[in-house]
Scaffold this motif. Structure first.
Motif, PDB file in Angstrom:
ATOM      1  N   SER A 274      52.318  36.675  24.014  1.00 45.60           N
ATOM      2  CA  SER A 274      51.335  37.723  24.025  1.00 45.60           C
ATOM      3  C   SER A 274      51.514  38.433  25.478  1.00 45.60           C
ATOM      4  CB  SER A 274      50.030  37.445  23.816  1.00 45.60           C
ATOM      5  OG  SER A 274      49.673  36.505  23.991  1.00 45.60           O
ATOM      6  N   GLU A 275      51.223  39.802  25.365  1.00 47.01           N
ATOM      7  CA  GLU A 275      51.615  40.357  26.884  1.00 47.01           C
ATOM      8  C   GLU A 275      50.520  40.337  27.496  1.00 47.01           C
ATOM      9  OE1 GLU A 275      54.094  42.155  28.147  1.00 47.01           O
ATOM     10  OE2 GLU A 275      55.419  40.892  26.199  1.00 47.01           O
ATOM     11  N   PRO A 276      50.363  40.178  29.016  1.00 39.83           N
ATOM     12  CA  PRO A 276      48.647  40.555  30.064  1.00 39.83           C
ATOM     13  C   PRO A 276      48.338  41.515  29.928  1.00 39.83           C
ATOM     14  CG  PRO A 276      50.800  40.421  31.003  1.00 39.83           C
ATOM     15  CD  PRO A 276      51.712  40.116  29.220  1.00 39.83           C
ATOM     16  N   LYS A 277      47.205  41.779  29.539  1.00 44.18           N
ATOM     17  CA  LYS A 277      46.420  42.908  29.664  1.00 44.18           C
ATOM     18  C   LYS A 277      46.559  43.344  31.510  1.00 44.18           C
ATOM     19  CE  LYS A 277      44.088  42.690  25.999  1.00 44.18           C
ATOM     20  NZ  LYS A 277      44.479  41.177  25.235  1.00 44.18           N
ATOM     21  N   SER A 278      46.172  42.439  32.185  1.00 45.03           N
ATOM     22  CA  SER A 278      46.413  42.710  33.781  1.00 45.03           C
ATOM     23  C   SER A 278      46.631  41.902  34.407  1.00 45.03           C
ATOM     24  CB  SER A 278      44.927  42.855  33.639  1.00 45.03           C
ATOM     25  OG  SER A 278      44.103  41.964  33.871  1.00 45.03           O
ATOM     26  N   PHE A 279      47.141  41.865  36.230  1.00 41.70           N
ATOM     27  CA  PHE A 279      47.397  41.228  36.513  1.00 41.70           C
ATOM     28  C   PHE A 279      46.377  41.062  37.985  1.00 41.70           C
ATOM     29  CE2 PHE A 279      51.465  41.585  34.745  1.00 41.70           C
ATOM     30  CZ  PHE A 279      52.223  40.934  34.572  1.00 41.70           C
ATOM     31  N   SER A 280      45.528  40.143  38.823  1.00 42.08           N
ATOM     32  CA  SER A 280      45.221  40.324  39.590  1.00 42.08           C
ATOM     33  C   SER A 280      44.945  39.682  40.621  1.00 42.08           C
ATOM     34  CB  SER A 280      43.199  40.575  39.208  1.00 42.08           C
ATOM     35  OG  SER A 280      43.017  39.975  38.227  1.00 42.08           O
ATOM     36  N   ALA A 281      43.633  39.336  41.702  1.00 44.25           N
ATOM     37  CA  ALA A 281      44.289  38.491  42.819  1.00 44.25           C
ATOM     38  C   ALA A 281      43.026  38.505  43.190  1.00 44.25           C
ATOM     39  CB  ALA A 281      45.755  37.900  43.800  1.00 44.25           C
ATOM     40  N   GLU A 282      42.065  38.109  44.209  1.00 39.24           N
ATOM     41  CA  GLU A 282      40.740  37.733  44.684  1.00 39.24           C
ATOM     42  C   GLU A 282      40.702  36.933  45.931  1.00 39.24           C
ATOM     43  OE1 GLU A 282      37.800  35.984  42.096  1.00 39.24           O
ATOM     44  OE2 GLU A 282      37.991  37.684  41.915  1.00 39.24           O
ATOM     45  N   LYS A 283      40.267  36.991  46.984  1.00 39.90           N
ATOM     46  CA  LYS A 283      40.369  35.728  47.816  1.00 39.90           C
ATOM     47  C   LYS A 283      38.381  36.253  48.041  1.00 39.90           C
ATOM     48  CE  LYS A 283      40.954  33.694  52.151  1.00 39.90           C
ATOM     49  NZ  LYS A 283      41.602  33.100  52.412  1.00 39.90           N
ATOM     50  N   THR A 284      38.033  34.540  48.084  1.00 38.77           N
ATOM     51  CA  THR A 284      37.144  34.283  49.007  1.00 38.77           C
ATOM     52  C   THR A 284      37.079  34.247  50.793  1.00 38.77           C
ATOM     53  OG1 THR A 284      35.260  33.550  46.646  1.00 38.77           O
ATOM     54  CG2 THR A 284      34.793  32.992  48.610  1.00 38.77           C
ATOM     55  N   PHE A 285      35.783  34.909  51.359  1.00 41.71           N
ATOM     56  CA  PHE A 285      36.090  34.555  52.696  1.00 41.71           C
ATOM     57  C   PHE A 285      36.063  33.354  53.478  1.00 41.71           C
ATOM     58  CE2 PHE A 285      35.992  39.203  52.107  1.00 41.71           C
ATOM     59  CZ  PHE A 285      37.590  39.751  51.490  1.00 41.71           C
ATOM     60  N   SER A 286      35.925  33.048  54.711  1.00 43.73           N
ATOM     61  CA  SER A 286      35.387  31.778  55.330  1.00 43.73           C
ATOM     62  C   SER A 286      33.583  32.414  55.912  1.00 43.73           C
ATOM     63  CB  SER A 286      36.669  30.886  56.508  1.00 43.73           C
ATOM     64  OG  SER A 286      36.556  32.377  57.237  1.00 43.73           O
ATOM     65  N   HIS A 287      34.130  33.643  56.085  1.00 43.67           N
ATOM     66  CA  HIS A 287      32.585  33.620  56.662  1.00 43.67           C
ATOM     67  C   HIS A 287      32.551  35.480  56.195  1.00 43.67           C
ATOM     68  CE1 HIS A 287      36.288  35.172  59.238  1.00 43.67           C
ATOM     69  NE2 HIS A 287      35.853  36.549  59.567  1.00 43.67           N
ATOM     70  N   ASP A 288      31.549  35.896  55.859  1.00 39.10           N
ATOM     71  CA  ASP A 288      31.029  37.076  55.274  1.00 39.10           C
ATOM     72  C   ASP A 288      31.755  37.976  56.465  1.00 39.10           C
ATOM     73  OD1 ASP A 288      29.912  36.375  52.818  1.00 39.10           O
ATOM     74  OD2 ASP A 288      27.807  35.724  54.621  1.00 39.10           O
ATOM     75  N   VAL A 289      32.197  38.946  55.427  1.00 42.19           N
ATOM     76  CA  VAL A 289      32.979  39.680  56.084  1.00 42.19           C
ATOM     77  C   VAL A 289      32.530  41.509  56.451  1.00 42.19           C
ATOM     78  CG1 VAL A 289      35.425  41.287  56.646  1.00 42.19           C
ATOM     79  CG2 VAL A 289      35.223  38.910  56.175  1.00 42.19           C
ATOM     80  N   GLY A 290      32.017  41.752  57.980  1.00 41.96           N
ATOM     81  CA  GLY A 290      31.309  43.126  58.514  1.00 41.96           C
ATOM     82  C   GLY A 290      31.977  44.699  58.415  1.00 41.96           C
ATOM     83  N   ASP A 291      32.965  43.724  58.519  1.00 39.08           N
ATOM     84  CA  ASP A 291      34.007  44.807  59.361  1.00 39.08           C
ATOM     85  C   ASP A 291      35.340  45.162  58.656  1.00 39.08           C
ATOM     86  OD1 ASP A 291      35.588  46.480  62.240  1.00 39.08           O
ATOM     87  OD2 ASP A 291      37.438  45.044  61.271  1.00 39.08           O
ATOM     88  N   ILE A 292      35.395  46.544  58.532  1.00 45.28           N
ATOM     89  CA  ILE A 292      35.546  47.557  57.234  1.00 45.28           C
ATOM     90  C   ILE A 292      37.404  47.282  57.322  1.00 45.28           C
ATOM     91  CG2 ILE A 292      35.882  49.986  58.640  1.00 45.28           C
ATOM     92  CD1 ILE A 292      35.740  49.092  54.707  1.00 45.28           C
TER      93      ILE A 292
END
Length: 417
Positions: A274-292
Motif C-alpha cells: 500500500s502507498e504512503p499517505k504522507s511524509f513527515s519529520a519533526e524535532k524536539t529541541f534540547s531547550h525551548d525556542v522563542g526566537d523565530i
C-alpha cells in the motif's frame, strides 16, 4: 455475469514471497448473487518492538526495565519493555517523566536502521503465509489468509506457526489477533499482550462489541472519549444507540466509519504494498525556542529530510502541514494545499515558513515538524515545470541529493543551516 475469483491457494514448499506469487493458483470462491466468502484476517503486532530488539542484541538486559527514546530529557519514549511499563512508563511519555517513574531503568537511544532491518526479516516470514500482507508500521502488519485452510490449516494454526517462526528467526515475541476484518483483528492483537493470540469468531462479533469498552476502539483518544461519555456511551455498541447521521453530522466521513466500527463492520481490504499517505519529520529541541530565526533553522532541517525522502521515493505532494508543540505541550497544526504538487525543498519550506509567520507566535516552543500529504506517484519531468523558479529548485535539490548519496550527508550543507 462474470465470476469472481480469489487468489489465495498456495504451495507450502515456497520460502519467500517471490516464489509464493509464482505458486498461487486461482480458486473460484463465489459468483454474483452468492453469499460472500467469510474473511480471515490476522493482525501481527510485535511486543515492545524497539525495546525487545535491544534486549535480543544485549542479552544482559533480559528482565530489566528498558526504555528506548531520544537522548535528552526533553525527548519522548519510543518504546518501553513490559518491566518498564510496570512502573507506569509508556510510549510518547516525556523522557524526564519516565526517569521520575523509573529512575533505575536502562535508557537507550533509538536505532531505527536496526529496527527496520529486523522488520524486513519479519515481513519476509509473513509473506510465506499469504501474498496479501499489508505492513501497517515497522512492527505490525495485516494478513488476509482467507481460503487457505486446506493448505495451511485453520487460522489458529497459522497464527501459531507465525509466532513460532518469528521467535526462531529473530528471538522476538509477537501478539496475533484473528477476526473477520482488519478493525477487529487489530483490537484482538492488543488484548493479551505480550505473546497473545486472540480469536474473534464471526458469530461472536456482536457479543464482543457489547462488552468492548469504547476506549479500546482504535482512534478513540482522551478527547473523543470525553465526548462519548457525555452521551452516556461506555461500550462500543452503545454508539449504535445513535443514528449514523448523528455521527456523520458531527465527524463527517469519519463518523460513518465510527458507526460501522461500533457494529464490528469493516470492509477495508488488506492491501499489499500500500502507498504512503504522507511524509513527515519533526524535532524536539534540547531547550525551548522563542526566537523565530532559530526556529526556522530547525524547520528547514526537517523540510530537507522530508523533501529528500519525497524525491528518493519518487513522490510529490500538494498539502504542506506545519506542526508546533509549545512548552506547555499544547499542539497545533496548520495546513495549506498548493495548486501544483511539489517535491522541492524550497517550496515546502516557503509554505511551512509562511504558515509559521501567520501564527504570530510569541511564546516558547519545544517541537517543530513538517509534513507533506495529498501525494501523487511519479516525479514529473523538469520540462513540465511551468515555473522557472521551481525548475531551478528541483535541479538544485536533485544535484544535492546525488552529491550526498556519493559522499555523505555532511559533505554539503545549505545556507540556512
Amino acid at each position: 455475469m462474470p465470476n469472481f475469483y480469489f487468489i489465495h491457494q498456495m504451495n507450502l514448499s515456497v520460502k519467500n514471497a517471490e516464489h509464493l506469487q509464482k505458486q498461487i493458483k486461482v480458486v473460484k470462491i463465489s459468483k454474483m448473487g452468492e453469499k460472500p466468502v467469510k474473511r480471515n484476517i490476522l493482525h501481527v503486532d510485535m511486543d515492545a518492538f524497539y525495546a525487545s530488539v535491544e534486549r535480543v542484541d544485549r542479552p544482559e538486559l533480559a528482565g530489566k526495565p528498558v526504555i528506548v527514546g531520544g537522548g535528552g530529557n526533553r525527548s519522548v519514549v519510543s518504546a518501553a519493555s513490559y518491566e518498564a511499563r510496570d512502573y507506569g512508563v509508556h510510549s510518547a511519555m516525556p523522557i524526564f517523566k519516565a526517569r521520575q517513574l523509573c529512575p533505575d531503568g536502562i535508557y537507550l537511544p533509538v536505532r531505527m536502521q536496526r529496527y527496520k532491518q529486523v522488520s524486513r526479516q519479519i515481513m519476509k516470514i509473513l509473506m510465506r503465509y499469504s501474498p496479501l500482507v499489508e505492513q501497517a508500521s515497522v512492527d505490525e502488519a495485516y494478513l488476509d489468509i482467507t481460503g487457505t485452510a486446506n493448505l495451511l490449516g485453520c487460522p489458529k494454526t497459522v497464527a501459531k506457526k507465525i509466532k513460532r517462526n518469528i521467535l526462531k528467526k529473530t528471538g522476538l515475541t509477537c501478539s496475533v489477533g484473528i477476526a473477520p476484518n482488519k478493525f477487529l483483528a487489530k483490537i484482538a492483537s492488543d488484548l493479551q499482550k505480550p505473546s497473545g493470540l486472540v480469536i474473534i469468531a464471526e458469530n461472536e462479533v456482536q457479543k464482543f462489541m457489547r462488552l468492548l469498552p469504547a476506549k479500546k476502539i482504535p482512534g478513540v483518544g482522551a478527547k473523543t472519549l470525553n465526548i462519548l461519555q457525555t452521551y452516556g456511551i461506555r461500550t462500543a455498541s452503545d454508539i449504535l444507540n445513535f443514528s449514523e447521521k448523528f455521527w456523520t453530522d458531527r465527524f463527517g466521513k469519519a463518523g460513518k466509519d465510527f458507526f460501522d466500527h461500533a457494529g464490528g463492520i469493516d470492509h477495508s481490504p488488506v492491501l499489499s504494498g500500500s502507498e504512503p499517505k504522507s511524509f513527515s519529520a519533526e524535532k524536539t529541541f534540547s531547550h525551548d525556542v522563542g526566537d523565530i530565526t532559530e526556529l526556522k533553522k530547525y524547520l528547514f532541517d526537517q523540510v530537507e529530510r522530508v523533501g529528500r525522502e519525497l524525491r528518493k521515493r519518487k513522490y510529490m505532494g500538494r498539502t504542506i502541514t506545519l506542526k508546533i508543540k509549545f512548552a506547555d505541550f499544547k499542539i497545533i497544526t496548520r495546513s495549506r494545499t498548493l495548486q501544483v504538487s511539489t517535491f522541492t525543498t524550497g517550496t515546502i519550506f516557503e509554505t511551512a515558513s509562511s504558515l509559521l509567520d501567520e501564527l504570530g507566535i510569541n511564546r516558547k516552543i519545544r517541537l517543530v515538524g513538517v509534513g507533506v500529504s495529498n501525494l501523487t506517484r511519479g516525479v514529473r519531468q523538469l520540462a513540465l515545470f511551468t515555473d522557472k523558479k521551481d525548475e531551478k529548485q528541483a535541479r538544485l535539490d536533485q544535484t544535492i541529493d546525488r552529491i550526498r548519496d556519493a559522499f555523505g550527508k555532511e559533505i554539503i550543507r545549505r545556507g540556512p543551516l
